[in-house]
Design a protein around this motif. Structure first.
Motif, mmCIF file in Angstrom:
data_model
loop_
_atom_site.group_PDB
_atom_site.id
_atom_site.type_symbol
_atom_site.label_atom_id
_atom_site.label_comp_id
_atom_site.label_asym_id
_atom_site.label_seq_id
_atom_site.Cartn_x
_atom_site.Cartn_y
_atom_site.Cartn_z
ATOM 1 N N SER A 674 38.232 37.462 44.462
ATOM 2 C CA SER A 674 38.883 38.244 45.332
ATOM 3 C C SER A 674 37.925 39.509 45.822
ATOM 4 C CB SER A 674 40.139 39.018 44.708
ATOM 5 O OG SER A 674 39.566 39.786 43.642
ATOM 6 N N GLY A 705 43.931 41.152 49.615
ATOM 7 C CA GLY A 705 44.090 39.982 50.194
ATOM 8 C C GLY A 705 43.471 40.029 51.392
ATOM 9 N N ILE A 737 43.840 33.608 46.798
ATOM 10 C CA ILE A 737 44.790 33.956 47.846
ATOM 11 C C ILE A 737 45.932 33.310 47.669
ATOM 12 C CG2 ILE A 737 44.856 33.815 50.396
ATOM 13 C CD1 ILE A 737 41.953 34.056 50.759
ATOM 14 N N MET A 745 50.095 34.687 53.250
ATOM 15 C CA MET A 745 48.822 34.343 53.437
ATOM 16 C C MET A 745 48.630 33.710 54.854
ATOM 17 S SD MET A 745 47.045 30.980 51.898
ATOM 18 C CE MET A 745 47.744 29.857 52.902
#
Length: 767
Positions: A674, A705, A737, A745
């Motif tokens: 991430s 995210g 994710i 998402m």
């Protein structure tokens, strides 16, 4: 007083070597090379001339002959000790003699002695060899004519007597009087797309339906870099079997007597959907002084140590969660980041990144054996097989000692090796990869260390191919005897070449045989079959037989002093019967047909080498002394040479620079893949942090995210040509994710595509 002019030896005498001419023939993926060294004695005394030069370690040298004042003398391959004695006896008696030998401690260095060259005489010494050409990731076949022989670092307690320890004069590269020329003919039944060279060519001509090409090296090669050809065929992944007729009137048990087969497979190994996530990854990085030189002689070329640091950063970022790792730097001494390999966590990665950024090319010579022994002495981590990555631009004068150490630990690890810059030892780099089931790569010109290292890491993360076997279906009375080692490791996208001797009664011309490669991957069985004609073809050079002999010798020959007795017996037998040189044999020719022995005291002359730009190497502390006297066609490329042509094109170079510039700002991602939303990421995206936060489609959602989706899209939009370097990083990011963004998402991806005006397909975020 008349001063001598032209290039002089350290004794202020004219240099006997005048030119080196090379004729190259490439057919499909095999190269045949004839190299001629032209000498002339302009002094008033007879000379003994010694020339040390590099040859790729895969080369099967099978012929050596001399043409002296119009007379041809063909050398004979003998036991090396006997050949040396014959040479010394001959020149002491005034006879002309010629000796060609492979170095005792390294397969990629040769020494040529010409003894008793009379005043005014001319001599042309010619050697011939054949070699397989390696297949690059982009489908190119790579041929390298070594023109660079770097200084070799003598290991502590290493053997004496290597030709690399000879003292030879040094001159500026622009003052070299001997020249290099090369003419090449390339043929392929599949057709040639293009040929590229890192050096200027005087001509490139395609013949027929581009099934043949002829090229010539332009005049003025400066001995500052190897000559490298990249050959792109229209079809390169076609499996094949070449059957070559044996040599008539040979002994029954001789390899040369029976037909030999050369089998080439391109296994279509599927990419594993769930690569392994365990392993102990150790990165052994050269920090000797020469790593302070540029990667190439292009303007503004990146320093080797800087490319190494960037490579280590991306390797660290791309490691799988749950693995273990460590980093060693080595030179005259070595340093490990951690006392033992540590688990890959955010804290350990950040500590490693901090130390990588402080790395310098400040550890002196190239004492690689000591850190290897330290790595192998550590206890294995259960469930985490060792994967070793070795990066070096330096040389050691006893490569066999290093190869033996790696081989003795071959069952517990794989070694992926990388030769950096011109003149990297092919014997060392290929040898340690071969004996451990890894792969070898060479990085020269504009090529990126990062790309090749990340590609190797990806290979190391693929599940192991198991139960590899080779089966033959031949007519009754005919059998195949393997000359190559049984294949145990196969990597996706690699070519596999196998040699076999066909013994027994050959069937009628219309008969065929079949060879089948079988293996299992993740419980599934696979096989590749090739049907081939059993009518052997005649080749006056016995190319397949010579390559088969070389393949056999590479598995048995571990150097002049340390090959086991039983293996030495086999090495001598195959080497002499097949005429392929080894560390235990040498070519010797004696001209006894002179009217009278050469008169006068014999004067020794060493051919000068180009001066090094090696100020980066300090006096070495610990270990053996650095040997700066090794002589070759040329040396390191830090010497203001002419600019070579771009090897892969300017567009890729620009993309590489763009990617490197943004590396630091992209470092804010975590071990889990991430990214955090930071000023660094904002700089890469070319936007303000406030604007990025304002575009977050779901208020209150986790900004990580959003940042991760934006980073992945930016990589696809701006660095598509460099995907091999960030593919593993992306894989971790997409997995993160899916785990952490979950239901939002799709909204994040859609908003990010619109926000960045991205052309990337949203399907890249599919599981």
């Amino acid at each position: 007083m008349v001063r001598p002019c032209g290039l002089l030896t350290d004794q202020k005498k004219p240099v006997p070597l005048k030119s080196i001419s090379v004729t190259l023939t490439i057919s499909e993926f095999v190269a045949g090379v004839s190299a001629t060294l032209n000498y002339e004695n302009e002094e008033k005394v007879p000379l003994e001339v010694v020339f040390v030069f590099p040859v790729d370690e895969d080369s099967a040298v099978y012929s050596f002959e001399a043409m002296v004042d119009g007379k041809k003398i063909v050398a004979e391959l003998q036991d090396k000790n006997e050949a040396r004695t014959s040479y010394e006896n001959a020149i002491s008696q005034g006879h002309q003699a010629f000796l060609l030998e492979e170095d005792d401690s390294s397969r990629d260095v040769f020494c040529c002695n010409l003894g008793n060259l009379p005043p005014g005489s001319k001599a042309a010494l010619s050697l011939k060899y054949v070699q397989e050409l390696p297949l690059e990731a982009d489908g190119a076949l790579r041929y390298v004519l070594p023109a660079v022989l770097n200084p070799r670092y003598q290991l502590s307690g290493g053997p004496e007597g290597s030709c690399l320890t000879m003292k030879t004069p040094v001159v500026p590269v622009e003052d070299l009087s001997y020249t290099l020329s090369m003419d090449a003919t390339i043929t392929s039944q599949h057709g040639i797309e293009r040929v590229q060279c890192n050096c200027p060519l005087s001509a490139t001509e395609y013949l027929g339906d581009k099934t043949s090409a002829q090229i010539s090296l332009a005049d003025g090669h400066k001995f500052d870099r190897d000559v490298e050809l990249l050959i792109y065929y229209r079809e390169v992944h076609t499996p094949s079997v070449a059957v070559e007729m044996g040599k008539p009137a040979t002994k029954p048990d001789c390899l040369m007597g029976d037909p030999s087969a050369m089998v080439s497979f391109y296994p279509n190994i599927p990419e594993a959907q769930s690569p392994i996530t365990c392993g102990e990854f150790i990165f052994l990085m050269d920090r000797s002084g020469s790593m302070g030189c540029p990667m190439s002689n292009q303007d503004k070329s990146q320093l080797r140590i800087e490319a190494a640091k960037e490579t280590l950063i991306w390797l660290l970022k791309s490691l799988p969660i749950g693995c273990y790792f460590n980093i060693y730097g080595f030179g005259s001494s070595y340093e490990a980041f951690f006392q033992n390999s540590v688990k890959y966590t955010q804290d350990t990665m950040e500590e490693a990144l901090r130390r990588v950024k402080l790395m310098q090319a400040d550890l002196g010579g190239t004492e690689i054996l000591a850190p290897l022994k330290n790595i192998y002495s550590a206890a294995s981590i259960p469930g985490h097989p060792l994967q070793l990555f070795v990066f070096t631009d330096g040389e050691v004068d006893d490569t066999f000692s290093v190869i033996r150490e790696v081989k003795s630990n071959g069952l517990r690890h794989r070694c992926f090796s990388f030769g950096i810059g011109e003149g990297a030892s092919t014997s060392l780099i290929k040898g340690i990869a071969r004996v451990s089931g890894g792969t070898a790569e060479f990085i020269t010109g504009e090529e990126r260390m990062q790309s090749k290292a990340l590609r190797a890491l990806k290979r190391s993360l693929q599940p192991v191919v198991e139960d590899v076997s080779l089966g033959w279906n031949l007519p009754p009375g005919l059998a195949a005897k393997m000359l190559s080692p049984e294949p145990t490791v196969i990597f996706r996208g690699q070519r596999l070449i196998i040699y076999a001797q066909l013994t027994g009664k050959m069937p009628p011309a219309e008969s065929t045989g079949e060879v089948c490669l079988k293996y299992t991957l993740q419980g599934k069985s696979f096989e590749n079959k090739v049907i081939f004609s059993l009518q052997p073809k005649f080749d006056a050079n016995f190319t397949v037989h010579r390559l088969a002999a070389k393949s056999f010798l590479q598995t048995k020959d571990m150097g002049f002093t340390d090959t086991p007795a039983n293996d030495k017996k086999d090495v001598l037998k195959v080497s002499i019967e097949c005429g392929v040189i080894s560390s235990h044999t040498a070519f010797i020719a004696i001209n006894k047909d002179l009217n009278k022995p050469v008169q006068g005291p014999l004067v020794h002359r060493d051919i000068p080498r180009p001066a090094l730009c090696y100020s980066a190497i300090p006096a070495l502390a610990g270990g053996g002394p650095a040997n700066h006297s090794a002589l070759g066609f040329g040396l390191m490329k830090c010497m203001s040479p002419a600019k070579p042509r771009p090897l892969r094109g300017g567009a890729l170079a620009m993309a590489s620079a763009h990617f490197s510039i943004n590396l630091t700002n992209l470092e804010t991602n975590h071990t889990d893949g991430s990214w955090c939303l930071s000023e660094g990421l904002a700089v890469v995206l070319g936007m303000s942090l406030e604007d990025i936060l304002a575009a977050l489609p779901i208020k209150g959602a986790d900004s990580s995210g959003w940042a991760t989706v934006l980073a992945v899209l930016w990589l696809h939009d701006n660095c598509k040509d460099m995907k091999c370097e960030w593919e593993l990083l992306e894989r971790k990011a997409v997995a993160w994710i899916h785990t952490h963004a979950g239901s939002v998402m799709h909204a994040l991806v859609k908003a990010a595509v619109d926000f960045l005006k991205s052309s990337a397909d949203p399907a890249i975020f599919a599981p």
